[in-house]
Motif scaffolding. Sequence first.
Motif, short mmCIF file in Angstrom:
data_model
loop_
_atom_site.label_atom_id
_atom_site.label_comp_id
_atom_site.label_asym_id
_atom_site.label_seq_id
_atom_site.Cartn_x
_atom_site.Cartn_y
_atom_site.Cartn_z
N SER A 29 33.76 30.42 38.70
CA SER A 29 32.53 29.65 38.83
C SER A 29 31.51 30.13 37.80
CB SER A 29 31.95 29.76 40.25
OG SER A 29 31.57 31.09 40.53
N GLY A 30 30.77 29.18 37.23
CA GLY A 30 29.69 29.51 36.30
C GLY A 30 30.15 30.12 35.00
N LEU A 31 31.40 29.83 34.59
CA LEU A 31 31.96 30.44 33.38
C LEU A 31 32.18 29.36 32.33
CD1 LEU A 31 33.16 33.17 32.25
CD2 LEU A 31 35.39 32.28 32.95
N ALA A 32 31.50 29.50 31.17
CA ALA A 32 31.63 28.55 30.05
C ALA A 32 31.40 27.13 30.55
CB ALA A 32 32.99 28.73 29.39
N VAL A 33 32.42 26.24 30.42
CA VAL A 33 32.26 24.85 30.86
C VAL A 33 32.77 24.64 32.28
CG1 VAL A 33 32.34 23.91 28.54
CG2 VAL A 33 34.47 24.20 29.81
N VAL A 34 33.12 25.73 32.96
CA VAL A 34 33.63 25.62 34.33
C VAL A 34 32.49 25.79 35.31
CG1 VAL A 34 35.14 26.64 36.07
CG2 VAL A 34 35.91 26.45 33.71
N ASP A 35 32.28 24.76 36.13
CA ASP A 35 31.28 24.85 37.19
C ASP A 35 31.87 25.60 38.38
OD1 ASP A 35 28.98 24.55 38.58
OD2 ASP A 35 29.35 22.48 39.18
N ALA A 36 32.96 25.08 38.92
CA ALA A 36 33.68 25.75 40.00
C ALA A 36 35.10 25.23 40.02
CB ALA A 36 33.00 25.49 41.35
N VAL A 37 36.08 26.14 39.88
CA VAL A 37 37.50 25.77 39.85
C VAL A 37 38.29 26.79 40.67
CG1 VAL A 37 39.55 25.84 38.37
CG2 VAL A 37 37.61 24.47 37.71
N GLU A 38 39.24 26.28 41.44
CA GLU A 38 40.16 27.16 42.17
C GLU A 38 41.59 26.70 41.88
OE1 GLU A 38 39.44 28.56 46.27
OE2 GLU A 38 41.38 27.65 46.77
N VAL A 39 42.42 27.61 41.40
CA VAL A 39 43.81 27.30 41.09
C VAL A 39 44.70 28.16 41.97
CG1 VAL A 39 45.52 27.06 39.26
CG2 VAL A 39 43.09 26.93 38.69
N ARG A 40 45.64 27.49 42.65
CA ARG A 40 46.59 28.21 43.50
C ARG A 40 47.96 28.23 42.81
NH1 ARG A 40 44.78 29.27 48.62
NH2 ARG A 40 42.80 28.25 49.19
N PHE A 41 48.46 29.41 42.58
CA PHE A 41 49.75 29.58 41.92
C PHE A 41 50.83 29.92 42.96
CE2 PHE A 41 46.53 30.77 38.77
CZ PHE A 41 46.87 29.91 37.73
N GLY A 42 52.07 29.69 42.58
CA GLY A 42 53.17 30.00 43.47
C GLY A 42 54.24 30.80 42.75
N GLU A 64 26.78 36.37 28.12
CA GLU A 64 27.03 35.28 27.17
C GLU A 64 28.07 34.30 27.70
OE1 GLU A 64 28.16 37.17 23.59
OE2 GLU A 64 26.21 38.08 23.22
N VAL A 65 28.92 34.72 28.65
CA VAL A 65 29.97 33.84 29.16
C VAL A 65 29.44 32.88 30.21
CG1 VAL A 65 31.70 35.62 28.74
CG2 VAL A 65 30.70 35.43 31.01
N LEU A 66 28.18 33.04 30.64
CA LEU A 66 27.64 32.21 31.71
C LEU A 66 27.51 30.76 31.28
CD1 LEU A 66 26.94 35.02 32.94
CD2 LEU A 66 24.87 33.96 33.84
N ARG A 67 27.77 29.88 32.23
CA ARG A 67 27.56 28.45 32.01
C ARG A 67 26.05 28.20 31.93
NH1 ARG A 67 29.82 23.46 32.52
NH2 ARG A 67 28.76 21.84 33.75
N ALA A 117 28.13 34.33 36.60
CA ALA A 117 29.52 33.89 36.46
C ALA A 117 30.38 34.79 37.33
CB ALA A 117 29.97 33.98 35.00
N VAL A 118 31.29 34.17 38.08
CA VAL A 118 32.14 34.92 39.00
C VAL A 118 33.60 34.55 38.76
CG1 VAL A 118 32.68 35.42 41.41
CG2 VAL A 118 30.32 34.94 40.75
N VAL A 119 34.45 35.56 38.65
CA VAL A 119 35.90 35.36 38.55
C VAL A 119 36.55 36.17 39.66
CG1 VAL A 119 37.96 35.65 37.13
CG2 VAL A 119 35.80 35.02 36.05
N GLU A 120 37.38 35.50 40.47
CA GLU A 120 38.08 36.16 41.56
C GLU A 120 39.57 35.88 41.43
OE1 GLU A 120 35.41 36.19 45.47
OE2 GLU A 120 35.55 34.18 44.59
N ALA A 121 40.37 36.90 41.64
CA ALA A 121 41.83 36.75 41.60
C ALA A 121 42.42 37.43 42.83
CB ALA A 121 42.40 37.38 40.33
N LEU A 122 43.30 36.72 43.51
CA LEU A 122 43.96 37.24 44.71
C LEU A 122 45.44 37.43 44.40
CD1 LEU A 122 43.73 38.00 47.72
CD2 LEU A 122 44.27 35.61 48.25
#
Length: 606
Positions: free
Chosen positions: A8-21, A53-56, A62-67
Amino acid sequence: MLTTLRISGLAVVDAVEVRFGQGLNVLTGETGAGKSILVNALHLVLGGRMTAEVLREGADEAVVEALFELPAAHPVFGRLEAAGVAPPAGDTAELLVRRVAARGGRGRAFVNGALCTVSMLETALRGVVDISGQHEHVSLLDPATHLDLLDAFALRQARGDGGPDDPEPGDAEPLLRYRAAHAALAALVRERDALAADEGERARRADYLGFQLKELAAVDPRPGELEALEAERRVLASAEKLREAARSAEALAYGEEGSASERVGQAARALAEATLLDRRLEAPLGLLRSAAVELEEAGRELGRYAEAVGGDPERLAEVEDRHEHLKALARKHGGSLEAAIARRAEMVAELARLAGGGDRLKDLSGEIEARGKDAVRLAGALSRAREEAARGFAESVRRELAGLAMGRCRLEVALLPPESGIEFGGKVLAPGGAERAEILISPNPGEPPRPLARIASGGELSRILLAVKRTLARRDPVSTYVFDEVDAGIGGAVAEAMGRVLADVSRGRQVICITHLPQVAVFADRHHRVEKKVAGGRTHTSVALLDREEDRRQEVARMMAGVTVTASALEHAAALIEAARRPPLSADNGRRAAPGRAAARRLKAG
């Protein structure tokens, strides 16, 4: 494996969540859609540099979370526990990493809710995710990286020579022991070279130090002397003013008629009679009598001071002269008198070393001989391990290249003498060993192997990089591989071969691949499309999971046809997806190999 990535809040990304398998996760989209932002976010999770500088634009942070979902025995949890983060319970555990960059503030990093430093994060997550990008094509062209690749393979190659100095399987200690031995030898060689420098220079240095010490000895500064002289200089320069002040104060306090001492005495006598009538006046009377005594003593002290203080011009000249000498020494040797005194001790020690240089040179010869023999012995063990690893590495990469339509490619790892280092016992010993490595290839039969930089094309480099990764992956503990457009410069049947190799890699670990090739995308177990749209005057990037067969066909067709997706493109896309589900033809009689995972699921469902 990586299960969720939220940005969220990163470059042109407002809020995105991607689920991988599990298996092969593919991300596709138009050039500039924002696919690289996902890889950059993963770099931040792994401890990359994160600034405001990476903030939208318009975002406060800007927040990046990885699980991640990992075995509880994974080394990352041991490293985190050593850093103070509580260990997980159970056989599997979740690892949540959070990076935050605030506008106008410092960034923060969290692991499972615990605040940590970026360096702790980078160290702890080593071996969780391996990211390969197009920039690695450039590093692959640099022979300086080839020895590290060979050593990485050697650490994973089982050995059993029985030699006392040869490495055991997966043993990194021989390289570490050699590096320590080389560092010790290099330090001794540097000391010897310094001592064996031009004798005239050493003599000139000794003369210079002797002159400096003679100057210091003549002045003989003492700690705190500069401050004491400054105080004495002020008194001598103001002697007349100080004397007048003392005389005036003496007269007012004690010496003249009507002085403070006389008036206090009168007050005390007046009060003495009154105390006979009221005893409560005894205390004030005592204070007045004490004051009278104090005033008398102060008057005598002031008188003695006035007699003693004098304007001695000769002493003033002596003080000022020494004061200037000491200040000059201080400026010359560090800015303070204490620094000059410390420098005198250093120069005495250096002069002693110069005087004893001949004796030390004799001692160094014996030490260098012993250290050199030890380094040569360890370098020999390292060279034997590398020679065998070079053969195994080259053969393994060749096998991988055969599956990437480079079966005729001849690959070798040449072990060459280092370009620089310490010469000892007929060997050149560099910090990394007695050799350097260079990968040589001959893409076509009949051509001699040549360096990668001189012969490999972009497509060949892509395949060689994947083959190297595949070779190292066989014994690599990394649970998630990320490939960022490593398929650049290839197409057609080669692209299909690369897709099958990526699918094969994903059988043993999670693979996340960003690609522009439909021949690669059709092998995905999970296919995500990255899109960039403009709404309300702002650019937004979104990520959609293509879980419907129709959506997948549409995206593959777009990758083949471009903006206008025709019926024939959709038909071709469906055929590609269906072909990817079938196992490849084997070399014998055109029979198909064992079913892959996707095909096996289809057979079971049918």
